[in-house]
Design a protein around this motif. Sequence first.
Motif, PDB file in Angstrom:
ATOM      1  N   SER A  50      -0.381  -0.777  -1.892  1.00 26.86           N
ATOM      2  CA  SER A  50       0.505  -0.978  -3.039  1.00 26.86           C
ATOM      3  C   SER A  50       0.630   0.316  -3.837  1.00 26.86           C
ATOM      4  CB  SER A  50      -0.052  -2.091  -3.932  1.00 26.86           C
ATOM      5  OG  SER A  50       0.614  -2.136  -5.165  1.00 26.86           O
ATOM      6  N   SER A  51       1.802   0.538  -4.401  1.00 28.88           N
ATOM      7  CA  SER A  51       2.026   1.724  -5.238  1.00 28.88           C
ATOM      8  C   SER A  51       1.633   1.476  -6.689  1.00 28.88           C
ATOM      9  CB  SER A  51       3.501   2.141  -5.170  1.00 28.88           C
ATOM     10  OG  SER A  51       4.337   1.086  -5.628  1.00 28.88           O
ATOM     11  N   ALA A  52       0.993   0.341  -6.965  1.00 25.75           N
ATOM     12  CA  ALA A  52       0.536   0.064  -8.325  1.00 25.75           C
ATOM     13  C   ALA A  52      -0.556   1.047  -8.727  1.00 25.75           C
ATOM     14  CB  ALA A  52       0.017  -1.374  -8.419  1.00 25.75           C
ATOM     15  N   VAL A  53      -0.766   1.177 -10.039  1.00 20.32           N
ATOM     16  CA  VAL A  53      -1.801   2.082 -10.541  1.00 20.32           C
ATOM     17  C   VAL A  53      -3.169   1.558 -10.122  1.00 20.32           C
ATOM     18  CG1 VAL A  53      -2.842   3.094 -12.598  1.00 20.32           C
ATOM     19  CG2 VAL A  53      -0.363   2.745 -12.487  1.00 20.32           C
ATOM     20  N   PRO A  54      -4.004   2.373  -9.488  1.00 26.59           N
ATOM     21  CA  PRO A  54      -5.308   1.889  -9.009  1.00 26.59           C
ATOM     22  C   PRO A  54      -6.286   1.659 -10.150  1.00 26.59           C
ATOM     23  CG  PRO A  54      -5.074   4.234  -8.582  1.00 26.59           C
ATOM     24  CD  PRO A  54      -3.757   3.769  -9.115  1.00 26.59           C
ATOM     25  N   LEU A  55      -7.320   0.908  -9.846  1.00 27.25           N
ATOM     26  CA  LEU A  55      -8.365   0.578 -10.817  1.00 27.25           C
ATOM     27  C   LEU A  55      -9.346   1.730 -10.935  1.00 27.25           C
ATOM     28  CD1 LEU A  55      -9.591  -1.760 -12.573  1.00 27.25           C
ATOM     29  CD2 LEU A  55     -10.930  -2.381 -10.550  1.00 27.25           C
ATOM     30  N   ALA A  56      -9.607   2.187 -12.158  1.00 27.51           N
ATOM     31  CA  ALA A  56     -10.521   3.319 -12.344  1.00 27.51           C
ATOM     32  C   ALA A  56     -11.915   2.975 -11.835  1.00 27.51           C
ATOM     33  CB  ALA A  56     -10.568   3.722 -13.818  1.00 27.51           C
ATOM     34  N   ARG A  57     -12.429   1.807 -12.221  1.00 28.02           N
ATOM     35  CA  ARG A  57     -13.743   1.363 -11.743  1.00 28.02           C
ATOM     36  C   ARG A  57     -13.526   0.608 -10.428  1.00 28.02           C
ATOM     37  NH1 ARG A  57     -17.442   1.090 -16.268  1.00 28.02           N
ATOM     38  NH2 ARG A  57     -18.458  -0.762 -15.436  1.00 28.02           N
ATOM     39  N   TRP A  58     -13.170   1.358  -9.414  1.00 29.11           N
ATOM     40  CA  TRP A  58     -12.709   0.799  -8.156  1.00 29.11           C
ATOM     41  C   TRP A  58     -13.753  -0.074  -7.471  1.00 29.11           C
ATOM     42  CZ3 TRP A  58     -15.920   2.108  -4.238  1.00 29.11           C
ATOM     43  CH2 TRP A  58     -16.708   3.233  -4.418  1.00 29.11           C
ATOM     44  N   TRP A  59     -15.042   0.191  -7.707  1.00 30.95           N
ATOM     45  CA  TRP A  59     -16.092  -0.566  -7.027  1.00 30.95           C
ATOM     46  C   TRP A  59     -16.094  -2.048  -7.419  1.00 30.95           C
ATOM     47  CZ3 TRP A  59     -16.800   3.542 -10.341  1.00 30.95           C
ATOM     48  CH2 TRP A  59     -17.267   3.248 -11.615  1.00 30.95           C
ATOM     49  N   PRO A 277     -13.327  -4.583   1.395  1.00 29.96           N
ATOM     50  CA  PRO A 277     -12.247  -4.094   0.531  1.00 29.96           C
ATOM     51  C   PRO A 277     -11.270  -5.216   0.200  1.00 29.96           C
ATOM     52  CG  PRO A 277     -12.576  -2.642   2.415  1.00 29.96           C
ATOM     53  CD  PRO A 277     -13.376  -3.874   2.675  1.00 29.96           C
ATOM     54  N   PRO A 278     -10.531  -5.078  -0.888  1.00 32.16           N
ATOM     55  CA  PRO A 278      -9.550  -6.119  -1.234  1.00 32.16           C
ATOM     56  C   PRO A 278      -8.411  -6.158  -0.227  1.00 32.16           C
ATOM     57  CG  PRO A 278      -9.301  -4.198  -2.657  1.00 32.16           C
ATOM     58  CD  PRO A 278     -10.541  -3.973  -1.851  1.00 32.16           C
ATOM     59  N   ALA A 279      -7.712  -7.282  -0.211  1.00 32.30           N
ATOM     60  CA  ALA A 279      -6.601  -7.438   0.727  1.00 32.30           C
ATOM     61  C   ALA A 279      -5.471  -6.471   0.411  1.00 32.30           C
ATOM     62  CB  ALA A 279      -6.100  -8.875   0.700  1.00 32.30           C
ATOM     63  N   ALA A 280      -5.245  -6.209  -0.880  1.00 34.92           N
ATOM     64  CA  ALA A 280      -4.193  -5.271  -1.298  1.00 34.92           C
ATOM     65  C   ALA A 280      -4.850  -4.093  -2.002  1.00 34.92           C
ATOM     66  CB  ALA A 280      -3.194  -5.957  -2.229  1.00 34.92           C
ATOM     67  N   VAL A 281      -4.542  -2.872  -1.576  1.00 31.08           N
ATOM     68  CA  VAL A 281      -5.152  -1.658  -2.114  1.00 31.08           C
ATOM     69  C   VAL A 281      -4.099  -0.877  -2.885  1.00 31.08           C
ATOM     70  CG1 VAL A 281      -6.351   0.479  -1.558  1.00 31.08           C
ATOM     71  CG2 VAL A 281      -6.766  -1.575  -0.195  1.00 31.08           C
ATOM     72  N   ALA A 282      -4.338  -0.681  -4.181  1.00 31.03           N
ATOM     73  CA  ALA A 282      -3.413   0.089  -5.022  1.00 31.03           C
ATOM     74  C   ALA A 282      -3.753   1.570  -4.924  1.00 31.03           C
ATOM     75  CB  ALA A 282      -3.501  -0.385  -6.468  1.00 31.03           C
ATOM     76  N   ILE A 283      -2.741   2.396  -4.683  1.00 33.59           N
ATOM     77  CA  ILE A 283      -2.981   3.839  -4.532  1.00 33.59           C
ATOM     78  C   ILE A 283      -2.168   4.682  -5.507  1.00 33.59           C
ATOM     79  CG2 ILE A 283      -3.595   3.599  -2.108  1.00 33.59           C
ATOM     80  CD1 ILE A 283      -0.786   4.611  -1.416  1.00 33.59           C
ATOM     81  N   LEU A 289      -2.107  10.916  -8.754  1.00 32.32           N
ATOM     82  CA  LEU A 289      -3.302  11.453  -8.088  1.00 32.32           C
ATOM     83  C   LEU A 289      -3.669  12.810  -8.658  1.00 32.32           C
ATOM     84  CD1 LEU A 289      -5.334  11.965  -5.683  1.00 32.32           C
ATOM     85  CD2 LEU A 289      -3.359  12.800  -4.420  1.00 32.32           C
ATOM     86  N   LEU A 290      -2.678  13.702  -8.793  1.00 33.88           N
ATOM     87  CA  LEU A 290      -2.957  15.060  -9.259  1.00 33.88           C
ATOM     88  C   LEU A 290      -3.387  15.076 -10.717  1.00 33.88           C
ATOM     89  CD1 LEU A 290      -0.042  16.969  -7.489  1.00 33.88           C
ATOM     90  CD2 LEU A 290      -2.416  16.730  -6.759  1.00 33.88           C
ATOM     91  N   ARG A 291      -2.948  14.096 -11.490  1.00 41.40           N
ATOM     92  CA  ARG A 291      -3.405  14.014 -12.883  1.00 41.40           C
ATOM     93  C   ARG A 291      -4.842  13.514 -12.960  1.00 41.40           C
ATOM     94  NH1 ARG A 291       1.807  11.812 -13.705  1.00 41.40           N
ATOM     95  NH2 ARG A 291       0.933   9.709 -13.634  1.00 41.40           N
ATOM     96  N   ARG A 292      -5.227  12.649 -12.016  1.00 43.05           N
ATOM     97  CA  ARG A 292      -6.566  12.062 -12.073  1.00 43.05           C
ATOM     98  C   ARG A 292      -7.633  12.951 -11.467  1.00 43.05           C
ATOM     99  NH1 ARG A 292      -3.762   7.544 -10.236  1.00 43.05           N
ATOM    100  NH2 ARG A 292      -4.442   8.056  -8.117  1.00 43.05           N
ATOM    101  N   ARG A 293      -7.296  13.687 -10.416  1.00 48.51           N
ATOM    102  CA  ARG A 293      -8.331  14.420  -9.678  1.00 48.51           C
ATOM    103  C   ARG A 293      -9.026  15.438 -10.577  1.00 48.51           C
ATOM    104  NH1 ARG A 293      -9.011  14.400  -3.614  1.00 48.51           N
ATOM    105  NH2 ARG A 293      -9.527  16.584  -3.933  1.00 48.51           N
ATOM    106  N   PRO A 294     -10.332  15.299 -10.808  1.00 51.18           N
ATOM    107  CA  PRO A 294     -11.028  16.248 -11.686  1.00 51.18           C
ATOM    108  C   PRO A 294     -11.013  17.674 -11.155  1.00 51.18           C
ATOM    109  CG  PRO A 294     -12.318  14.252 -11.385  1.00 51.18           C
ATOM    110  CD  PRO A 294     -11.204  14.187 -10.397  1.00 51.18           C
TER     111      PRO A 294
END
Length: 476
Positions: A50-59, A277-283, A289-294
Amino acid sequence: MRSLSLLPVPLLGALALSGCSALGPDYAGPPDSAPTPTGFARAGDDAAISSAVPLARWWLSLGDAKLNDLIERALAANPGLDAARARLRNARLAMDLELAARLPTAGLSTMAAKVRVPDVKFGEQNIASQWLSLYTLGANASWEADLFGSHARSVQVAGASAQATAANLADVQLSLTAEVAQNYVALRAAQKRLALSREAVARQERMLALMQQRYRGGTASRLDLSKLANQLDSTRTELPAQQADIETHGNALAVLLGQAPGSLDAELAPAAELPLPPAAVAIGDPAGLLRRRPDVRAAERTLAARTAQIGVAEAAKFPQLKFSGMLGLGGSSISDLAHLGDFTLALLPQLSWSFLDFGRTAARVSQAEANRDEALAQYRSQLLAALKDAENALSRFGHRRMAVAGYARAKASADEVAALTGQRQRGGTASTLELLDAERQQILAEQNLLGALAGLNSDYIGLQKALGLGWEASPG
């Protein structure tokens, strides 16, 4: 005695107060030099992506309470994370020092002295040797005017460097969450694999016992008996290595949580199901991505610091203006310190300019520009590396999901064969040995599926790390 020394400095004072704009280039963000795609090429048409915004606390999406607890404890107690936090405090204090350098400094001083003056002859007059006392109490202050923005640029350098250090701290948090999850998944998989191997040993021991009965009855050959015995020995040899895997991953988890190896053994000993993993994965999208990557943010902040450093080097080409002041009371006795009307006042402006340095300053400017160009190239490289990581992780995750589907079908077929063989054995058309062999194949298919599921979890965790997740909601 009162003395006053005041130098006329209205022109220099006006110049100091008016100031000049900072030298060097003004940083306005990184250049748009690396094209950012609108979507991920390896996401394809997969309905599970999914192109939805991913969860920060992904675990949290793995739905494992023990994993959630371990990650939170690691974020609170990991020594490597503590070291990164200390580096951040150090960087922020460096910025405080640069800010303080722009302000005046002031201090107090006092002195009590007893001086012996030797015999002195002035013409025909002789002055005998004597002891003199001297007492002083004074205040001094100094301030350097930032005429050409050297201090302002230094503050920018320190500020951007502190932000880069903060991004590096986030990168450590990101890697830590992924490493805890990887070791936890590997531990649960090793525990499950060991249980299946023990079950396989038990079934093979039953098969060997039945084969021995047939051999003694003359209905089985020595070769058949040797093959089963060899198979049983091979399965048994896998048990120590699987137990070592469990202990190795347990040790790794303990150290990641800032504890001694082995300290989590009792806590993690109860077996648990492998998280999935969940059935649907938001990426999200590449821009997010470039804004989040430290690591990308750290490279960008380093570029900002290197750009501001050019201004610091440029300012060294021009004069420096420093003001010093002194106010003092004193005399030959302590009571003179109370005579407020008798004071010494001095204001001392100092203008210095190293205009002839045989190219040293120009070389430093060129060096700063080269450092800026290097930081720009590294920033571009980091952008591309981040996009590559995400695309590779998406590719591995997508293909692993297809492999898991294949192993699941093989497991379903093995289950069906075992069930049908069981029906035949109860009906008297299949031997117990055939049933045990079918069940052995069933365990083997389950082990293969377990390995595929563990790999799917590992690829999912790698995908979350490549997406730059796992630090935004972390403490500290």
